[in-house]
Motif scaffolding. Sequence first.
Motif, mmCIF file in Angstrom:
data_model
loop_
_atom_site.group_PDB
_atom_site.id
_atom_site.type_symbol
_atom_site.label_atom_id
_atom_site.label_comp_id
_atom_site.label_asym_id
_atom_site.label_seq_id
_atom_site.Cartn_x
_atom_site.Cartn_y
_atom_site.Cartn_z
ATOM 1 N N PHE A 324 -14.952 6.150 12.158
ATOM 2 C CA PHE A 324 -16.409 6.454 11.717
ATOM 3 C C PHE A 324 -16.115 8.407 11.013
ATOM 4 C CE2 PHE A 324 -17.689 2.122 11.979
ATOM 5 C CZ PHE A 324 -17.756 2.231 12.925
ATOM 6 N N GLU A 325 -15.167 9.154 11.124
ATOM 7 C CA GLU A 325 -15.176 10.498 10.551
ATOM 8 C C GLU A 325 -14.846 10.068 9.068
ATOM 9 O OE1 GLU A 325 -11.608 11.855 12.134
ATOM 10 O OE2 GLU A 325 -12.176 11.840 14.670
ATOM 11 N N ALA A 326 -14.910 9.356 8.536
ATOM 12 C CA ALA A 326 -15.095 9.212 7.233
ATOM 13 C C ALA A 326 -16.003 9.086 6.598
ATOM 14 C CB ALA A 326 -14.219 7.973 6.346
ATOM 15 N N TYR A 327 -16.475 10.732 5.851
ATOM 16 C CA TYR A 327 -18.185 10.579 5.705
ATOM 17 C C TYR A 327 -18.122 9.461 4.545
ATOM 18 C CZ TYR A 327 -21.702 13.123 3.272
ATOM 19 O OH TYR A 327 -22.233 12.937 2.076
ATOM 20 N N HIS A 328 -19.565 8.954 4.399
ATOM 21 C CA HIS A 328 -20.194 7.952 3.351
ATOM 22 C C HIS A 328 -19.856 8.005 1.253
ATOM 23 C CE1 HIS A 328 -23.700 9.995 3.557
ATOM 24 N NE2 HIS A 328 -23.807 9.597 4.655
ATOM 25 N N GLY A 329 -19.912 9.303 1.732
ATOM 26 C CA GLY A 329 -20.145 10.366 0.735
ATOM 27 C C GLY A 329 -21.816 9.587 -0.435
ATOM 28 N N PRO A 330 -21.415 9.565 -1.907
ATOM 29 C CA PRO A 330 -22.793 9.407 -2.266
ATOM 30 C C PRO A 330 -23.192 7.786 -2.265
ATOM 31 C CG PRO A 330 -21.366 9.141 -4.105
ATOM 32 C CD PRO A 330 -20.307 9.069 -2.525
ATOM 33 N N THR A 331 -22.364 7.138 -1.573
ATOM 34 C CA THR A 331 -22.912 4.903 -1.079
ATOM 35 C C THR A 331 -23.805 5.377 0.086
ATOM 36 O OG1 THR A 331 -20.677 4.805 0.078
ATOM 37 C CG2 THR A 331 -20.957 4.131 -2.215
ATOM 38 N N ARG A 332 -25.142 5.900 -0.493
ATOM 39 C CA ARG A 332 -26.126 5.551 0.656
ATOM 40 C C ARG A 332 -27.927 5.841 0.361
ATOM 41 N NH1 ARG A 332 -26.670 10.222 -1.412
ATOM 42 N NH2 ARG A 332 -26.525 11.905 -0.812
#
Length: 425
Positions: A324-332
């Motif tokens: 879960f360390e991976a940032y979601h970016g624009p998909t939120r």
Amino acid sequence: GGCGGGVSSGPNRNHRWNANGWQFRAGLDKAISVTQCDLPARSISVDMRQDLYGRRYEVVDGRKKVVVYRDLITGDPGDKELQADKKYHIIHTEGMNGNVGFHGSPSLHTNISCVKFNEGLVPCDISAVQAEFETLQSLAVQRNQAGSDKLLGGIDPQTNSSAYDRSVLFTPHYRMSWSMLTEAQGFGRVLQGNGTRPTHIRVLIAAKTRGWVGIGFQPQSDGADVHPMSNIDVVMGSVDNQGGVHISDRFAFGVEAPVVDKMLPGGRDDLTDTGVAHEDGVTFMYFTKPLKAEDEYDNDIDAQARLQVMFAYNAKDWVLTTGFEAYHGPTRGFKLMFLDTNCVPGTFRDVAEDGLATCSPCTAGYFCPGAGERRPCPSGTYGPEKSQSGPEGCLRCAPGRAQRDEGRSACDDCEKGYSRGAGLD
């Protein structure tokens, strides 16, 4: 939503734009970013080198204004060298919501004009450019429809949206389905509408990704100015690249990665009947959650009050070593919604154009016995008051007045040539 613009000398044979774009978004009347981008294919990529300066933002009465400077020649090989006396196409776009995503219909959310920087707007033939946008729009609609269909799920009722009471498509790539449950009925059975307050919610999330998916719940009162990530109750899940299933109850105090409840003092995982599956490019996550907070890192959820629901997912594979360390970016993004529309007496289920439902006060001329139902006052009667729960709120018309129609809030004067007693006798 977001707004942006780009400059180009025209499309090439491969339906690609060689453009520099600036994107601006505002949340809670505050600027978030203005970013220099490239569009080498059909997706936006942020320039590794940002050549913008002198940024200035303004939001007044819902209108956004951003001012930014860029030299005509930046020295960056990835930038177009601009000339003050050359004609350029200017492409203006705006987003439909807070997400950085496809801008929508060209006729509604895209505009094209021509400009010379040392003159201003100049005439231009944009038929070829418009045709390009129409082609991209058609492809996007087909792609999004195909992706949305996959989110409906397969044969397994745990991951099929039709097995749940309600379902809402937040984006073409993210769907939330849910049922309100009562403890007496058992958490695995749908609450049949009888106006009873539910105790649990059963949720299914479907997102077009091989990465992690997340959903968050934050009570939101009218007029509150609260960031969607502030003190939010979160559930995250994924299937990693080794086939392992991960799902956890989490909490975020602010704009930060949500922390697992069990890692916080006094925290616990309150989820039951959990699971995560991956099928045909879609990740499905399902769980049952109590509406009443069972530790300080859960939020009390009033299912018949307005709730801010935050959603996010990561488009990349969920790698066990990074997780879960991976940032979601624009998909939120987030939506304001009501979870339970098995409404209490005096209210009814009011469905908006986007498919989201609310429990609204019963309208005059009707009575609402509960469970979302609204019934009209019969002919010969009228309902002058709102929020009526029973037929006793429908009154007989007085002598000399009549009402032939159902669902009316007042009676009419008796027609010439007729006489009436009370009602329509």
